[in-house]
Motif scaffolding. Sequence first.
Motif, PDB file in Angstrom:
ATOM      1  N   PHE A  69       0.828  26.900 -13.399  1.00  0.00           N
ATOM      2  CA  PHE A  69       0.449  27.130 -15.038  1.00  0.00           C
ATOM      3  C   PHE A  69       0.905  25.860 -15.634  1.00  0.00           C
ATOM      4  CE2 PHE A  69       1.601  28.020 -19.084  1.00  0.00           C
ATOM      5  CZ  PHE A  69       0.481  28.540 -19.583  1.00  0.00           C
ATOM      6  N   ALA A  70       2.087  25.575 -15.290  1.00  0.00           N
ATOM      7  CA  ALA A  70       3.080  24.500 -16.138  1.00  0.00           C
ATOM      8  C   ALA A  70       2.119  23.110 -16.080  1.00  0.00           C
ATOM      9  CB  ALA A  70       4.358  24.433 -15.779  1.00  0.00           C
ATOM     10  N   ALA A  71       1.688  22.943 -14.804  1.00  0.00           N
ATOM     11  CA  ALA A  71       1.133  21.500 -14.414  1.00  0.00           C
ATOM     12  C   ALA A  71      -0.159  21.429 -15.080  1.00  0.00           C
ATOM     13  CB  ALA A  71       0.859  21.486 -12.864  1.00  0.00           C
ATOM     14  N   LEU A  72      -1.106  22.530 -15.103  1.00  0.00           N
ATOM     15  CA  LEU A  72      -2.522  22.585 -15.591  1.00  0.00           C
ATOM     16  C   LEU A  72      -2.035  22.579 -17.272  1.00  0.00           C
ATOM     17  CD1 LEU A  72      -4.194  25.507 -14.058  1.00  0.00           C
ATOM     18  CD2 LEU A  72      -4.399  23.100 -13.891  1.00  0.00           C
ATOM     19  N   LEU A  73      -1.005  23.316 -17.865  1.00  0.00           N
ATOM     20  CA  LEU A  73      -1.086  23.077 -19.157  1.00  0.00           C
ATOM     21  C   LEU A  73      -0.626  21.682 -19.552  1.00  0.00           C
ATOM     22  CD1 LEU A  73      -0.253  24.657 -22.147  1.00  0.00           C
ATOM     23  CD2 LEU A  73       2.066  24.732 -21.015  1.00  0.00           C
ATOM     24  N   GLY A  74       0.132  21.005 -18.777  1.00  0.00           N
ATOM     25  CA  GLY A  74       0.525  19.642 -19.114  1.00  0.00           C
ATOM     26  C   GLY A  74      -0.780  18.666 -19.201  1.00  0.00           C
ATOM     27  N   ALA A  75      -1.358  18.938 -18.104  1.00  0.00           N
ATOM     28  CA  ALA A  75      -2.696  18.055 -18.047  1.00  0.00           C
ATOM     29  C   ALA A  75      -3.718  18.304 -19.135  1.00  0.00           C
ATOM     30  CB  ALA A  75      -3.285  18.177 -16.574  1.00  0.00           C
ATOM     31  N   PHE A  76      -3.778  19.440 -19.578  1.00  0.00           N
ATOM     32  CA  PHE A  76      -4.693  19.992 -20.655  1.00  0.00           C
ATOM     33  C   PHE A  76      -4.388  19.635 -21.777  1.00  0.00           C
ATOM     34  CE2 PHE A  76      -5.218  23.080 -23.998  1.00  0.00           C
ATOM     35  CZ  PHE A  76      -6.649  23.413 -23.944  1.00  0.00           C
ATOM     36  N   SER A 196       5.506  18.427 -17.080  1.00  0.00           N
ATOM     37  CA  SER A 196       5.591  19.814 -17.354  1.00  0.00           C
ATOM     38  C   SER A 196       6.053  20.683 -16.455  1.00  0.00           C
ATOM     39  CB  SER A 196       4.168  20.211 -17.738  1.00  0.00           C
ATOM     40  OG  SER A 196       4.021  21.724 -18.190  1.00  0.00           O
ATOM     41  N   THR A 197       5.975  20.603 -15.257  1.00  0.00           N
ATOM     42  CA  THR A 197       6.363  21.395 -14.128  1.00  0.00           C
ATOM     43  C   THR A 197       7.984  21.302 -13.944  1.00  0.00           C
ATOM     44  OG1 THR A 197       4.456  20.822 -12.813  1.00  0.00           O
ATOM     45  CG2 THR A 197       5.929  21.717 -11.491  1.00  0.00           C
ATOM     46  N   ILE A 198       8.349  19.940 -14.195  1.00  0.00           N
ATOM     47  CA  ILE A 198       9.819  19.815 -14.118  1.00  0.00           C
ATOM     48  C   ILE A 198      10.516  20.618 -15.276  1.00  0.00           C
ATOM     49  CG2 ILE A 198      11.819  18.107 -14.559  1.00  0.00           C
ATOM     50  CD1 ILE A 198       9.704  16.087 -13.330  1.00  0.00           C
ATOM     51  N   GLY A 199       9.779  20.791 -16.323  1.00  0.00           N
ATOM     52  CA  GLY A 199      10.341  21.315 -17.581  1.00  0.00           C
ATOM     53  C   GLY A 199      10.327  22.757 -17.276  1.00  0.00           C
ATOM     54  N   ALA A 200       9.279  23.306 -16.554  1.00  0.00           N
ATOM     55  CA  ALA A 200       9.253  24.584 -16.092  1.00  0.00           C
ATOM     56  C   ALA A 200      10.347  25.156 -15.313  1.00  0.00           C
ATOM     57  CB  ALA A 200       7.766  25.070 -15.487  1.00  0.00           C
ATOM     58  N   VAL A 201      10.663  24.290 -14.451  1.00  0.00           N
ATOM     59  CA  VAL A 201      11.675  24.706 -13.353  1.00  0.00           C
ATOM     60  C   VAL A 201      13.055  24.849 -14.248  1.00  0.00           C
ATOM     61  CG1 VAL A 201      13.068  23.751 -11.693  1.00  0.00           C
ATOM     62  CG2 VAL A 201      10.615  23.430 -11.434  1.00  0.00           C
TER      63      VAL A 201
END
Lengths: 290, 258
Positions: A69-76, A196-201
Amino acid sequence: MFLQLLLSGLSFGSLYALIALAMVIIYKTSEVPNFGQGEMAMLSTFVAFTLLVTYGHSFAISFIGALLFAALLGAFLEFVFLRRAKDPNILSLILITLGFEMVLYGVASWKWGADQRDLPFPVSDFDLVNLGPAVISYLNLATLLVTLALMLLLFLFFRYTKVGIAMKATQQNPMAARVNGIRVNRILSVTWAMSSTIGAVAGIMLAPVATLDPNLMLEPLLKGFASAVLGGMTTLVGSALGGYILGIIENLFGGYVSLEFKSIVAFGIIVLVLCFKPSGLFAKHYIKKV
Amino acid sequence: MGTLLEIKNIETFYGLIYALRGVSLTVEDNTITAVLGNNGAGKSTILKTVMGLLDDQPDKGTIEFLGRRIDGKDPEVIVRMGLSYVPEGREVFDELTVKENLLMGAYIRRDRGGIKSDFDRIYGYFPILKQRENQWAGTLSGGEQQMLAIGRALMNRPKLLFLDEPSLGLSPLLVKEIFRIIVEISRQGVSILLVEQNARMALSISHVGLILENGRFVMKGKSNELMQDKDVQEFYMGVRSEESAKGFQRWKRKKRWR
Ligand SMILES: Nc1ncnc2c1ncn2[C@@H]1O[C@H](COP(=O)(O)OP(=O)(O)OP(=O)(O)O)[C@@H](O)[C@H]1O
Ligand SMILES: [Mg+2]
């Protein structure tokens, strides 16, 4: 006592380091400090919570789901908001990130309310591991290890993969990147997704020690930003070190001087750094040949 | 022999600045074409326009590469068709190593074996790059950076290579060396469009030469003939012809081109 403070400082510092890394990766590519970073992580953490608690999935699935979700959110967000700005200046870019910071905060408040929740985490915050003169909780240990593993992955990614090198190339010279066939827009999407993924972790590792509500990342984001500034904003290693240093100093300050003012240490440090070495502690002074 | 690149009557603006005022140019297979002109004539602008680096340009005119229209296309697309560009001022990736820079030149390729043999080929042209393989490109000398920029562009195995002032800021000896290699590259079957201030060198290695002034071509011809031309000698190669008083002759000669 000293060792103990050092150790838990390191653990908190590693979360700051992750947030700093997330910010720096975007900063280097899009040239904007992303003030929406915290809310992106917070929202992703809520997604983990929902998958885990509301839908009863396993922790692993929820964790992976939240990262996706985080990855998609970031790209979006990059695609929808940043890319639209034509010839933007730094101020308008910052405004855009502040804009979606507020939108994401609003979404989280509307969907999950202001209730404080608990993210059930498979690793305990109370059971302790004995490390000779000091102890560390399983959770803190896990945080340290996960962070280190993630950093190692990042290092390998930027060092050995074609996309990683292309990402650095794009950061250094977008025009040259384009004429070598690197699709800069795609690189931007990947950058935001990664960050965004790193942030989510960071968010998910933080949630069990903090409380999960829309304010989860407010302070950690500022600390992460402080770490990045401390490290010079432009080097990944520097910003990670900045995170660890901030975590340790903050904890030592809290232990020896004053617990109440612990949070202020970060800003004291920023002010000092900006006064004495505005380019950050670890920025390379690299002189471009003309 | 066929036509690789055909530019027809392009006009390019930078905002309100009218930089190219109707430029036409063809590049044939297996040739070196030289574009000469003073500072600000618009030489670099031709290359940037063709590469698709200027948004919404050319304003007018068409560009065909290998028989296909490329005006309005993005550089990412154009390089994939086999057109490589060595920008003015080299523009290497400062904080990537020499090896990584070359690897980025091969970004669009998948054939590992071919990439490896091209590394060897380029290190053959420029042995110094092999020695500097693991050094950051930003720490190279200007000449080494120029070699790297050319090497990087070749890693894409182009059919046509754009070179923007490869002699800029290099010592005479190094200029000679670079031009020798440019000739060698063209012998391998890569056509070259060369933009230069160093008219003497450029004309000595090219087949066709064109002279650009204020965004228009004012002269075109076989390079060896241009070299014999009195105007070209005087204005671009620094050969003094019999001087008349008050620079009168200069004015008259310039006039002839318009
Ligand atoms: N980004 C830009 N914005 C506005 N004007 C520009 C820009 N780039 C070039 N120009 C103008 O367009 C004209 C042509 O520039 P160009 O760089 O093509 O010249 P050139 O022939 O390559 O010169 P040189 O030999 O000095 O490199 C010049 O008058 C220049 O001032
Ligand atoms: Mg130029």
